[in-house]
Write a protein that holds these residues in place. Structure first.
Motif, PDB file in Angstrom:
ATOM      1  N   PRO A 380    -122.551  40.647 -47.242  1.00 57.60           N
ATOM      2  CA  PRO A 380    -122.541  40.090 -45.880  1.00 57.60           C
ATOM      3  C   PRO A 380    -121.747  38.787 -45.823  1.00 57.60           C
ATOM      4  O   PRO A 380    -122.068  37.827 -46.536  1.00 57.60           O
ATOM      5  CB  PRO A 380    -124.027  39.858 -45.597  1.00 57.60           C
ATOM      6  N   SER A 381    -120.729  38.732 -44.998  1.00 61.15           N
ATOM      7  CA  SER A 381    -119.798  37.602 -44.986  1.00 61.15           C
ATOM      8  C   SER A 381    -120.465  36.291 -44.588  1.00 61.15           C
ATOM      9  O   SER A 381    -120.020  35.211 -44.994  1.00 61.15           O
ATOM     10  CB  SER A 381    -118.631  37.891 -44.040  1.00 61.15           C
ATOM     11  N   GLU A 382    -121.567  36.347 -43.810  1.00 65.89           N
ATOM     12  CA  GLU A 382    -122.197  35.101 -43.367  1.00 65.89           C
ATOM     13  C   GLU A 382    -122.897  34.365 -44.512  1.00 65.89           C
ATOM     14  O   GLU A 382    -123.272  33.201 -44.374  1.00 65.89           O
ATOM     15  CB  GLU A 382    -123.204  35.370 -42.247  1.00 65.89           C
ATOM     16  N   GLU A 383    -123.036  35.030 -45.686  1.00 59.82           N
ATOM     17  CA  GLU A 383    -123.696  34.401 -46.831  1.00 59.82           C
ATOM     18  C   GLU A 383    -122.708  33.667 -47.734  1.00 59.82           C
ATOM     19  O   GLU A 383    -123.091  33.179 -48.798  1.00 59.82           O
ATOM     20  CB  GLU A 383    -124.433  35.463 -47.655  1.00 59.82           C
ATOM     21  N   SER A 384    -121.443  33.605 -47.346  1.00 57.85           N
ATOM     22  CA  SER A 384    -120.428  32.944 -48.178  1.00 57.85           C
ATOM     23  C   SER A 384    -119.963  31.655 -47.515  1.00 57.85           C
ATOM     24  O   SER A 384    -120.180  31.427 -46.329  1.00 57.85           O
ATOM     25  CB  SER A 384    -119.243  33.882 -48.408  1.00 57.85           C
ATOM     26  N   PHE A 385    -119.347  30.794 -48.322  1.00 61.09           N
ATOM     27  CA  PHE A 385    -118.796  29.538 -47.809  1.00 61.09           C
ATOM     28  C   PHE A 385    -117.352  29.392 -48.277  1.00 61.09           C
ATOM     29  O   PHE A 385    -116.952  29.976 -49.284  1.00 61.09           O
ATOM     30  CB  PHE A 385    -119.634  28.337 -48.276  1.00 61.09           C
ATOM     31  N   TYR A 386    -116.576  28.617 -47.528  1.00 57.40           N
ATOM     32  CA  TYR A 386    -115.169  28.421 -47.845  1.00 57.40           C
ATOM     33  C   TYR A 386    -114.992  27.277 -48.845  1.00 57.40           C
ATOM     34  O   TYR A 386    -115.632  26.222 -48.741  1.00 57.40           O
ATOM     35  CB  TYR A 386    -114.363  28.126 -46.581  1.00 57.40           C
ATOM     36  N   THR A 387    -114.132  27.500 -49.809  1.00 54.10           N
ATOM     37  CA  THR A 387    -113.766  26.467 -50.777  1.00 54.10           C
ATOM     38  C   THR A 387    -112.405  26.833 -51.356  1.00 54.10           C
ATOM     39  O   THR A 387    -111.706  27.692 -50.790  1.00 54.10           O
ATOM     40  CB  THR A 387    -114.839  26.368 -51.889  1.00 54.10           C
ATOM     41  N   PHE A 388    -112.013  26.214 -52.448  1.00 53.60           N
ATOM     42  CA  PHE A 388    -110.776  26.560 -53.139  1.00 53.60           C
ATOM     43  C   PHE A 388    -111.105  27.278 -54.449  1.00 53.60           C
ATOM     44  O   PHE A 388    -112.225  27.158 -54.981  1.00 53.60           O
ATOM     45  CB  PHE A 388    -109.941  25.314 -53.426  1.00 53.60           C
ATOM     46  N   THR A 389    -110.134  28.004 -54.983  1.00 53.37           N
ATOM     47  CA  THR A 389    -110.367  28.776 -56.209  1.00 53.37           C
ATOM     48  C   THR A 389    -110.836  27.892 -57.353  1.00 53.37           C
ATOM     49  O   THR A 389    -111.757  28.247 -58.100  1.00 53.37           O
ATOM     50  CB  THR A 389    -109.070  29.505 -56.628  1.00 53.37           C
ATOM     51  N   GLU A 390    -110.208  26.715 -57.509  1.00 55.29           N
ATOM     52  CA  GLU A 390    -110.550  25.818 -58.620  1.00 55.29           C
ATOM     53  C   GLU A 390    -112.025  25.420 -58.583  1.00 55.29           C
ATOM     54  O   GLU A 390    -112.716  25.428 -59.607  1.00 55.29           O
ATOM     55  CB  GLU A 390    -109.676  24.558 -58.591  1.00 55.29           C
ATOM     56  N   GLN A 391    -112.515  25.078 -57.398  1.00 47.65           N
ATOM     57  CA  GLN A 391    -113.916  24.671 -57.279  1.00 47.65           C
ATOM     58  C   GLN A 391    -114.856  25.876 -57.449  1.00 47.65           C
ATOM     59  O   GLN A 391    -115.923  25.765 -58.076  1.00 47.65           O
ATOM     60  CB  GLN A 391    -114.175  24.012 -55.923  1.00 47.65           C
ATOM     61  N   ALA A 392    -114.450  27.010 -56.914  1.00 42.45           N
ATOM     62  CA  ALA A 392    -115.292  28.210 -57.016  1.00 42.45           C
ATOM     63  C   ALA A 392    -115.491  28.620 -58.471  1.00 42.45           C
ATOM     64  O   ALA A 392    -116.594  29.028 -58.876  1.00 42.45           O
ATOM     65  CB  ALA A 392    -114.658  29.356 -56.228  1.00 42.45           C
ATOM     66  N   LEU A 393    -114.446  28.488 -59.288  1.00 38.79           N
ATOM     67  CA  LEU A 393    -114.527  28.916 -60.681  1.00 38.79           C
ATOM     68  C   LEU A 393    -115.443  28.034 -61.524  1.00 38.79           C
ATOM     69  O   LEU A 393    -115.864  28.439 -62.611  1.00 38.79           O
ATOM     70  CB  LEU A 393    -113.124  28.940 -61.304  1.00 38.79           C
ATOM     71  N   CYS A 394    -115.754  26.843 -61.046  1.00 40.97           N
ATOM     72  CA  CYS A 394    -116.680  25.978 -61.772  1.00 40.97           C
ATOM     73  C   CYS A 394    -118.083  26.573 -61.821  1.00 40.97           C
ATOM     74  O   CYS A 394    -118.901  26.203 -62.672  1.00 40.97           O
ATOM     75  CB  CYS A 394    -116.735  24.585 -61.139  1.00 40.97           C
ATOM     76  N   PHE A 395    -118.370  27.502 -60.912  1.00 45.29           N
ATOM     77  CA  PHE A 395    -119.693  28.123 -60.878  1.00 45.29           C
ATOM     78  C   PHE A 395    -119.779  29.330 -61.804  1.00 45.29           C
ATOM     79  O   PHE A 395    -120.816  29.977 -61.871  1.00 45.29           O
ATOM     80  CB  PHE A 395    -120.045  28.525 -59.441  1.00 45.29           C
ATOM     81  N   PHE A 396    -118.683  29.656 -62.512  1.00 45.52           N
ATOM     82  CA  PHE A 396    -118.709  30.727 -63.505  1.00 45.52           C
ATOM     83  C   PHE A 396    -119.382  30.202 -64.784  1.00 45.52           C
ATOM     84  O   PHE A 396    -119.054  29.127 -65.264  1.00 45.52           O
ATOM     85  CB  PHE A 396    -117.289  31.193 -63.844  1.00 45.52           C
ATOM     86  N   THR A 397    -120.310  30.982 -65.336  1.00 48.01           N
ATOM     87  CA  THR A 397    -120.861  30.615 -66.643  1.00 48.01           C
ATOM     88  C   THR A 397    -119.779  30.814 -67.705  1.00 48.01           C
ATOM     89  O   THR A 397    -118.983  31.749 -67.621  1.00 48.01           O
ATOM     90  CB  THR A 397    -122.084  31.477 -66.988  1.00 48.01           C
TER      91      THR A 397
END
Length: 832
Positions: A380-397
């Motif tokens: 569901p798209s409403e459960e996501s937030f906008y950011t940049f790839t670099e910041q999003a990848l910080c949440f990868f274990t």
């Protein structure tokens, strides 16, 4: 109240259509390619390496087309340790080790990556359009075949970019691994049973308002789906305080608190949605203009305008790609009390990331459904937030469990985080991979650090794997293990040489089982006799060397011709005194060239009736070539000027004889603190020769020491031992904290290795008794492991005087049955 809702079958709501050519096809025509991900081991990654991994993910994601979804799914499942070998195939101590760890719980980690190609329309869908809520799903047709081919090509590039790195490896899953076979479950089946074990049984899914149950397991969900819940700044790594000091930092990935550090059954989902970047920015530009026009009515609109401008400026100035992100932690349990504890644990671990824990009850079914492998487009798209790839990848274990070596040879160590046994190859596999060039080892650890336990544990396992082990000790550290081997082999092995007044150490260097006297054997006899004859500062002349060589060769020839002559120093002395003296006289050899009278006079103390007549005339007729476990205990003679040099020569000769003659068999010589005395007595050349040559003969030389000043001061150690030992093993160095800079420089340790070493024993498990040890291979691979053993192994290895005496007395009471004595001691300790 009874539930009156109609039950539906999984088949009717199942969102996946088929698996074709390794690709998962959904009924909405989405295509997914699945991978298993191998990450670096826990506590082995530096800041630079975390940043390099982050960069690799970033480069790989850039090759994916618009409306792709990157779904990384990390499974953390509680399992119990089980041995792989049948008990009847294990030795007494190995069996005790396996029983000690049997059923020990640990957290097993498996990581998957799903790359999905969807459409613009599907990427905008909200939870009301989830396939979970549809009565019947009509499969759609894939209309554009070119789009599919471009996506598959992009995924191939993605895979190559990641696999070209040194840290992350992707392995594409086959159709059978996705769908399963009759013998093995696939990942989809495992997801619906919330288990990674074998013989999973699919359970009923119960969907109630705010509740999702799979069988008896109730699921709880925490989400990171709103920018308001996130910190102002994220990074690739975080400092793990428990294993850090004021001089070193132990690092984990930013998301590690909800990974391996969360000790419960859970799945950590990470989604990155790649939309049309240009369209996203145009949409934000429009929103910014709207906020500007409305700013006079509300200060909030003014602030939102500033945030949008900052986001757009970052995107344009730094060339960042706008993406959507979502993370969630799905945990479960079948007990309500444990579920409450898990809920608190997940919330506190998310808080450690400086994020606001959001316990989600409404969207649990929808988000669980979107987590089905290959169904990420149903998110569901409403459960996501906008950011940049670099910041999003910080949440990868960025890390996984410690991994066992895929090798038949090695030692059993223990994972320092979970306490699970590991099979670790520190000899053969690293050589095959080019990590090290020799198998030699250097072990450094102060008194009380667990050094003797580790070395006992290591040599015992090498012995059980067929290695010929020769130990030189000065503290009775290996008496228990040697006695046990001697008892188990009924005296055929486990030879223990030590010096006492009642039973002085004795050898027969002239005896061999097979009657073979090769060049190495002859040379060792000559070296031994020269040591007896000449003082340390007195070099033999060339004519004396020739005369002695002739005497040895003629004597060996006589032994072969005359079977009645018993090989010993006594008969050699008599041969020189009688036959060889006559031969020299007939040749008119001058006294100044070889003074035979002086020779016999100096060697007379070792002849029958002399002070040391026992030393070289042992009547046991033991050939050490075929003995696989030999201990030379030199504590009582290490300061004896006559006995010590002779014994050390025989020790070295015994190992060199093994090294040369035992083809294709692993050999190991381990020298404890005795190396200091050996180095003083002119034995430096032996040590140098050993460490440089042993690798060519499938052997390894190991030196163990506890005094840091010794390794710094000794040129022999610096030049020969350390430089030729690619495997370095260090124990707790906190006693040497002020000297550690010099140790680091001497051993060539990196900052990463320094941080690992200084973390030893900082956060040991309170219920498990063990000491930690650092193992470094060639400056390339290193980690800290735990040396935890069973009580049976403990009483075999112990160096505590009272415990050794207790074992000795009990063994005597049991008519020498040391195995039964160890069992009884261990049993009494468990009861107390």
């Amino acid at each position: 109240m009874r539930n009156t809702l109609k039950a539906a079958t999984l088949e009717s709501r199942f969102p996946l259509l088929a698996v074709e050519q390794g690709c998962i096809i959904s009924k909405d025509a989405d295509i997914t390619i699945a991978f298993e991900v191998k990450l670096p081991e826990l506590f082995t990654v530096t800041t630079e390496e975390y940043e390099a991994m982050h960069s690799v993910w970033n480069k790989a994601i850039k090759v994916l087309p618009d409306y792709s979804i990157v779904h990384k799914q990390d499974w953390y499942i509680k399992e119990n340790y089980k041995t792989e070998k049948p008990q009847q195939d294990l030795s007494f101590l190995s069996s005790s080790f396996e029983r000690h760890f049997n059923e020990r719980p640990y957290l097993n980690h498996t990581c998957y990556l799903f790359l999905t190609k969807t459409t613009k329309e599907r990427s905008k869908q909200q939870s009301t359009f989830s396939t979970l809520g549809r009565g019947f799903i009509v499969p759609k047709e894939i209309k554009n075949k070119e789009t599919v081919l471009r996506f598959v090509e992009a995924v191939n590039q993605f895979e190559q970019i990641v696999n070209d790195s040194d840290f992350i490896k992707l392995r594409r899953l086959t159709a059978d691994q996705i769908t399963g076979t009759e013998a093995h479950e696939g990942i989809v089946e495992k997801y619906f049973s919330l288990s990674h074990g074998q013989n999973n049984v699919l359970k009923d899914l119960t969907l109630n308002p705010g509740e999702l149950k799979i069988g008896d397991n109730s699921l709880i969900l925490h989400t990171l789906s709103d920018l308001d819940d996130l910190p102002a700044k994220v990074s690739t790594e975080s400092r793990y305080e428990k294993l850090s000091t004021d001089r070193s930092s132990c690092l984990l990935s930013y998301a590690a608190p909800i990974g391996l550090l969360l000790p419960c059954n859970h799945i950590y989902n990470q989604y990155i949605f790649i939309d049309d970047h240009t369209t996203n920015l145009a949409r934000f530009e429009k929103m910014a203009r709207n906020m500007l026009s409305l700013s006079r009515y509300s200060r909030a609109n003014q602030i939102n305008k500033q945030w949008l401008d900052e986001y757009l400026n970052e995107a344009h100035s730094k060339g960042l790609v706008s993406v959507r992100m979502h993370c969630n932690v799905l945990a479960w349990s079948d007990r309500s009390e444990e579920l409450r504890q898990i809920k608190n644990d997940v919330g506190s671990q998310i808080a450690l990331m400086e994020c606001k824990p959001r316990y989600n009850t409404v969207d649990v079914p929808t988000l669980y459904w979107a987590g089905i492998p290959g169904n990420a487009a149903d998110f569901p798209s409403e459960e996501s937030f906008y950011t940049f790839t670099e910041q999003a990848l910080c949440f990868f274990t960025g890390e996984t469990n410690y991994q066992s070596s895929l090798s038949p040879v090695g030692i059993k160590m223990v994972d320092r985080l979970t306490g699970k046994p590991l099979h670790l190859d520190i000899s053969d596999l690293p050589v095959k991979k080019g990590i090290i060039t020799n198998r030699n080892k250097f072990i450094l650890g102060p008194s009380g650090s667990g050094k003797s336990f580790f070395t006992n544990h290591m040599v015992r396992q090498y012995y059980e794997q067929g290695t010929h082990v020769l130990l030189v000790d000065t503290g009775n550290s290996y008496k228990g293990l040697c006695d046990l081997i001697h008892y188990k082999t009924r005296g055929e092995d486990g030879v223990y040489f030590t010096y006492t007044e009642d039973n002085p150490i004795a050898f027969n260097p002239f005896y061999t089982d097979d009657g073979v006297f090769d060049i190495e054997k002859r040379e060792s006899i000559k070296t031994l006799i020269l040591t007896l004859w000449k003082s340390e500062d007195e070099a033999p002349t060339r004519s004396e060397e020739v005369a002695l060589s002739n005497a040895v060769n003629l004597y060996i020839g006589k032994l072969k011709l005359d079977g009645k002559v018993a090989p010993s120093f006594n008969t050699f002395f008599e041969f020189v005194r009688d036959e060889y003296t006559e031969l020299l006289q007939s040749k008119k050899v001058r006294e100044k060239d070889f003074d035979v009278a002086n020779f016999l006079n100096v060697l007379e103390p070792y002849y029958r009736g002399g002070e040391y007549d026992y030393l070289l005339n042992s009547d046991k007729q033991m050939d050490l070539l075929n003995k696989r476990f030999i201990v030379f205990e030199l504590d009582n003679i290490k300061d004896h000027k006559v006995l010590f040099p002779i014994v050390t020569i025989i020790v070295m000769e015994a190992f060199i004889n093994k090294m040369r003659r035992l083809k294709g068999i692993r050999k190991m010589i381990l020298v404890e603190e005795a190396w200091k005395a050996i180095a003083k007595e002119g034995m430096a050349e032996y040590i140098k020769y050993l460490f440089k040559t042993v690798r060519k003969f499938f052997g390894e030389a190991i030196v163990v020491t506890q005094e840091v000043d010794d390794i710094i001061a000794s040129e022999i150690v610096k030049e020969s031992i350390i430089n030729n030992s690619d495997c370095k093993i260090l124990l707790d160095q906190r006693k040497y904290m002020n000297k550690f800079a010099s140790i680091q420089e001497l051993l060539g340790l990196t900052e990463k290795e320094k941080s690992q070493i200084l973390s030893i024993n900082l956060a040991n498990h309170p219920q498990h008794h063990y000491k930690e040890v650092w193992i470094g291979l060639g400056g390339v691979q290193s980690a800290v492991y735990a040396t935890e053993v069973s009580l049976e192994e403990y009483y075999t290895y112990t160096t505590e005087e009272t415990e050794k005496l207790e074992l000795t007395r009990l063994t005597e009471q049991l008519d020498g049955n040391i195995e039964l004595a160890i069992k009884q001691l261990a049993a009494s300790k468990r009861k107390s």
